[in-house]
Design a protein around this motif. Structure first.
Motif, short mmCIF file in Angstrom:
data_model
loop_
_atom_site.label_atom_id
_atom_site.label_comp_id
_atom_site.label_asym_id
_atom_site.label_seq_id
_atom_site.Cartn_x
_atom_site.Cartn_y
_atom_site.Cartn_z
N SER A 1 7.62 1.19 -6.53
CA SER A 1 7.58 -0.27 -6.45
C SER A 1 6.37 -0.82 -7.18
N ASP A 2 6.50 -2.05 -7.64
CA ASP A 2 5.37 -2.78 -8.20
C ASP A 2 4.57 -3.38 -7.04
N GLY A 3 3.43 -3.95 -7.37
CA GLY A 3 2.58 -4.54 -6.36
C GLY A 3 3.22 -5.73 -5.67
N THR A 4 2.92 -5.91 -4.40
CA THR A 4 3.43 -7.05 -3.65
C THR A 4 2.67 -8.32 -4.01
N ASP A 5 1.60 -8.16 -4.80
CA ASP A 5 0.80 -9.31 -5.23
C ASP A 5 1.32 -9.91 -6.54
N GLY A 6 2.48 -9.42 -7.01
CA GLY A 6 3.07 -9.95 -8.24
C GLY A 6 2.64 -9.23 -9.51
N THR A 7 1.80 -8.20 -9.38
CA THR A 7 1.38 -7.42 -10.54
C THR A 7 2.03 -6.04 -10.50
N ARG A 8 2.12 -5.43 -11.64
CA ARG A 8 2.77 -4.11 -11.74
C ARG A 8 2.07 -3.04 -10.92
N ASN A 9 0.74 -3.01 -10.95
CA ASN A 9 -0.02 -1.92 -10.31
C ASN A 9 -0.98 -2.41 -9.23
N GLY A 10 -0.73 -3.57 -8.68
CA GLY A 10 -1.62 -4.14 -7.68
C GLY A 10 -1.37 -3.60 -6.29
N ALA A 11 -1.98 -4.25 -5.31
CA ALA A 11 -1.79 -3.86 -3.92
C ALA A 11 -0.31 -3.86 -3.58
N GLY A 12 0.12 -2.80 -2.91
CA GLY A 12 1.52 -2.64 -2.55
C GLY A 12 2.31 -1.79 -3.51
N ALA A 13 1.79 -1.55 -4.72
CA ALA A 13 2.49 -0.67 -5.67
C ALA A 13 2.52 0.74 -5.08
N SER A 14 3.66 1.41 -5.21
CA SER A 14 3.77 2.75 -4.64
C SER A 14 4.42 3.71 -5.63
N ARG A 15 4.14 4.98 -5.40
CA ARG A 15 4.64 6.05 -6.26
C ARG A 15 4.94 7.28 -5.42
N GLU A 16 5.93 8.04 -5.85
CA GLU A 16 6.21 9.32 -5.22
C GLU A 16 5.62 10.41 -6.10
N LEU A 17 4.92 11.34 -5.49
CA LEU A 17 4.35 12.48 -6.20
C LEU A 17 5.02 13.76 -5.71
N ARG A 18 5.29 14.65 -6.65
CA ARG A 18 5.83 15.97 -6.33
C ARG A 18 4.98 17.01 -7.05
N VAL A 19 4.43 17.92 -6.26
CA VAL A 19 3.60 18.98 -6.80
C VAL A 19 4.34 20.30 -6.60
N GLY A 20 4.78 20.89 -7.71
CA GLY A 20 5.50 22.17 -7.62
C GLY A 20 6.64 22.11 -6.63
#
Length: 137
Positions: free
Chosen positions: A39-58
Motif C-alpha cells: 500500500s501507499d501512504g495513508t498521508d496521500g504520498t507513495r512512501n509516507g506514513a502508512g505505506a506497507s510492504r511484504e518482505l520474503r527472505v529465502g
C-alpha cells in the motif's frame, strides 16, 4: 533486545538519498529479501506514513513492514506489523546533510527474536547485508 546500527556517508545530497531509500522496492539489496509493495501512504504520498510492504527472505514466511512516521529528507520510522520471526521491531533511518553537500545516514533497527538465540543470528546477518548494500549504493 538486539540492535543493528549502521552509519554511512554518501556523496549525494539528502534529497537524493532519501528519495532512493524511501522507495520500498529499492530496499531489496539491503535486506536480501524480495519486497512487494502492499500500500501507499495513508498521508496521500507513495512512501509516507502508512505505506506497507511484504518482505520474503529465502524460505522463511513473509512479513509486513509499515512506515509509521516519515519526515521528508529527515526520517523514516517503520515497524513489523504482521508475521515474521521477530518481535518488538522498529527501524529508524535518520538523514542529515554534511558540510560537503553529501548525506549522513544513521540507521538503527531494534528487535528481538521470537525464538531463543534467533535475535543474535538475525542481527549478524542484517548488519552485514545492510552495510554491504549501502556501500554499493
Amino acid at each position: 533486545m538486539q540492535r543493528v546500527h549502521v552509519i554511512q556517508d554518501f556523496p549525494q545530497p539528502v534529497s537524493e538519498v532519501f528519495a532512493y531509500l524511501s522507495e520500498q522496492e529499492n530496499l531489496e539489496p539491503l535486506f536480501g529479501a524480495k519486497i512487494k509493495r502492499l500500500s501507499d501512504g495513508t498521508d496521500g504520498t507513495r512512501n509516507g506514513a502508512g505505506a506497507s510492504r511484504e518482505l520474503r527472505v529465502g524460505p522463511l514466511p513473509g512479513f509486513v513492514e509499515t512506515n509509521v512516521e516519515v519526515i521528508p529528507d529527515e526520517l523514516i520510522r517503520y515497524r513489523i506489523t504482521k508475521g515474521g520471526i521477530l518481535k518488538d521491531h522498529e527501524g529508524v533511518m535518520r538523514f542529515s546533510s554534511q558540510g560537503d553537500g553529501g548525506t549522513l545516514l544513521d540507521y538503527t533497527i531494534d528487535f528481538d527474536g521470537k525464538a531463543p538465540l534467533l535475535g543474535p543470528i538475525v542481527k549478524r546477518v542484517l548488519t552485514k547485508s545492510i552495510t554491504d548494500g549501502l556501500r554499493r549504493y
